[in-house]
Design an enzyme around this catalytic site. Structure first.
Site, PDB file in Angstrom:
ATOM      1  N   ASP A  56       7.451   5.127  -3.342  1.00  0.00           N
ATOM      2  CA  ASP A  56       7.350   5.347  -1.654  1.00  0.00           C
ATOM      3  C   ASP A  56       8.511   5.534  -0.762  1.00  0.00           C
ATOM      4  O   ASP A  56       8.459   6.545  -0.095  1.00  0.00           O
ATOM      5  CB  ASP A  56       6.370   4.310  -1.256  1.00  0.00           C
ATOM      6  N   GLY A 102       0.693  -1.142   0.175  1.00  0.00           N
ATOM      7  CA  GLY A 102       0.046  -0.076   0.018  1.00  0.00           C
ATOM      8  C   GLY A 102       1.046   1.211  -0.040  1.00  0.00           C
ATOM      9  O   GLY A 102       1.902   1.202   0.780  1.00  0.00           O
ATOM     10  N   GLU A 130      -5.008   6.440  -2.601  1.00  0.00           N
ATOM     11  CA  GLU A 130      -5.648   5.043  -2.560  1.00  0.00           C
ATOM     12  C   GLU A 130      -6.866   5.311  -1.363  1.00  0.00           C
ATOM     13  O   GLU A 130      -7.294   3.923  -1.093  1.00  0.00           O
ATOM     14  CB  GLU A 130      -4.502   4.303  -2.221  1.00  0.00           C
ATOM     15  N   ASN A 165       5.107  11.287 -10.300  1.00  0.00           N
ATOM     16  CA  ASN A 165       5.794  10.892 -11.540  1.00  0.00           C
ATOM     17  C   ASN A 165       5.566  11.460 -12.737  1.00  0.00           C
ATOM     18  O   ASN A 165       4.546  12.343 -12.543  1.00  0.00           O
ATOM     19  CB  ASN A 165       5.939   9.221 -11.485  1.00  0.00           C
ATOM     20  N   GLY A 219      11.947   7.920 -13.252  1.00  0.00           N
ATOM     21  CA  GLY A 219      12.286   6.473 -13.313  1.00  0.00           C
ATOM     22  C   GLY A 219      13.684   6.562 -13.440  1.00  0.00           C
ATOM     23  O   GLY A 219      14.569   7.230 -12.769  1.00  0.00           O
ATOM     24  N   ARG A 269      16.030  -5.103  -3.551  1.00  0.00           N
ATOM     25  CA  ARG A 269      15.570  -6.351  -2.765  1.00  0.00           C
ATOM     26  C   ARG A 269      13.878  -6.547  -3.171  1.00  0.00           C
ATOM     27  O   ARG A 269      13.229  -5.643  -3.623  1.00  0.00           O
ATOM     28  CB  ARG A 269      15.469  -5.964  -1.074  1.00  0.00           C
ATOM     29  N   ASP A 315      13.101  -5.695  -7.923  1.00  0.00           N
ATOM     30  CA  ASP A 315      11.786  -5.339  -7.771  1.00  0.00           C
ATOM     31  C   ASP A 315      11.768  -3.764  -7.519  1.00  0.00           C
ATOM     32  O   ASP A 315      12.102  -3.382  -6.504  1.00  0.00           O
ATOM     33  CB  ASP A 315      11.209  -6.211  -6.681  1.00  0.00           C
ATOM     34  N   GLY A 324       0.318   3.841   1.171  1.00  0.00           N
ATOM     35  CA  GLY A 324       0.406   4.879   2.450  1.00  0.00           C
ATOM     36  C   GLY A 324       1.288   4.107   3.544  1.00  0.00           C
ATOM     37  O   GLY A 324       2.111   4.592   4.012  1.00  0.00           O
ATOM     38  N   ASN A 352       3.753   1.714   2.877  1.00  0.00           N
ATOM     39  CA  ASN A 352       5.160   2.128   2.510  1.00  0.00           C
ATOM     40  C   ASN A 352       5.791   3.324   2.762  1.00  0.00           C
ATOM     41  O   ASN A 352       6.875   3.382   3.067  1.00  0.00           O
ATOM     42  CB  ASN A 352       5.212   1.748   0.830  1.00  0.00           C
TER      43      ASN A 352
END
Ligand code: RIB
Length: 296
Positions: free
Chosen positions: A243, A38, A136, A179, A213, A276, A237, A40, A42
């Site tokens: 976040d 989420g 969200e 972004n 990015g 990670r 990943d 939030g 994160n």
């Protein structure tokens, strides 16, 4: 100075794939993991690991109590995380061989904030404290007005982008962290430089932080423009990188550091995070970021 993060908590269902599924395609996945997530959650974890005093307000169902407990164990105040009779929000995330993700979001309990829960969430905050929100949850407009009446500053990460954002009182926002896709939707421009100029024209008091990015990030406020490249790493990943960036950038600003230093810390923390798997669990602590950055 405290941070109230009025934010989502999601169960992330993460599938490793060779490529993101295309229309009409059935794709067998390489592996499956269930993570805490989420935007939030994160961002609360990132802020807290970066040294900020963080209070999270949000909603989960009975199936998501472990998310609240994870936040609490990470050092976040969770007095305003309610357990309600709804399914917890979840995200279906495909992570491809390059570590890039593609996310389907079910908001569930995240969209169940009420007038009462919002008033309660704001009770202990005032002048100078920071309200952070993403897109969200419901209730953004009400929270923005109420926070401003209390003299709080407002940071908005308008993610994911949708039409409801266009109805918000954006002139109340002190920090936009967004972004290129979100920036384009809010500004009507597509080039990074034009996006920040257009946003500054509409919201001259704001700090604009545009993440790009692989091209790094761009900060703009008043006459100041700063470019921060990424730290190059092998990504496993990328979920939660934005976040992590948001949490670290804001924590650094709250410490009184200048924008260049805040961008550098945020870029370093995000670079470590993408090496990670998972989102919240991959976010580094401040000590780790400080020791890593001196080697760069
Ligand atoms: O920004 C990453 C997050 O977006 C994931 O953790 C997922 O829950 C979605 O909200």
């Amino acid at each position: 100075m405290k941070v109230l993060n009025f934010g989502s908590l999601n169960i992330d269902l993460v599938y490793g794939v060779s490529h993101h599924a295309r229309t009409g395609e059935t794709l067998t996945t390489r592996d499956f993991k269930r993570h805490m997530g989420g935007k939030g959650l994160n961002q609360s974890v990132a802020l807290c690991r970066a040294g900020a005093e963080v209070y999270h307000a949000g909603c989960v169902g009975g199936d998501g109590v472990f998310l609240r407990d994870y936040l609490r164990d990470s050092g976040v105040n969770v007095d305003q995380v309610q357990v309600i009779d709804e399914a917890t929000g979840h995200a279906v995330i495909q992570v491809n061989s390059e570590g890039d993700n593609c996310i389907l979001l079910y908001p569930g309990a995240n969209r169940c904030q009420t007038k009462e829960s919002m008033e309660k969430a704001l009770e202990c905050f005032g002048e100078g404290d920071l309200l952070l929100m993403q897109n969200e949850t419901n209730g953004l407009k009400e929270m923005m007005h109420a926070a401003r009446e209390k003299g709080m500053r407002i940071a908005l990460n308008p993610s994911p982008i949708d039409d409801t954002l266009l109805t918000l009182p954006m002139e109340l926002v002190d920090y936009f962290i967004l972004n290129e896709i979100e920036g384009a939707a809010l500004s009507g421009e597509t080039e990074p430089e034009r996006i920040v100029e257009a946003l500054l024209k509409k919201y001259p008091q704001a700090h604009i932080v545009l993440t790009l990015g692989g091209a790094g990030s761009l900060y703009a406020r008043g006459d100041v423009r700063i470019r921060q490249p990424i730290f190059k790493v092998k990504a496993v990943d990328t979920t939660g990188a934005g976040d992590t960036f948001t949490g670290y950038f804001l924590a650094s600003q709250l410490r009184g550091e200048d924008a260049a230093q805040s961008l550098r810390m945020a870029a370093a923390a995000a670079a470590i995070e993408v090496t990670r798997p998972g989102a919240a669990q991959a976010i580094p602590a401040l000590d780790e970021v400080n020791s890593w950055i001196v080697t760069k």
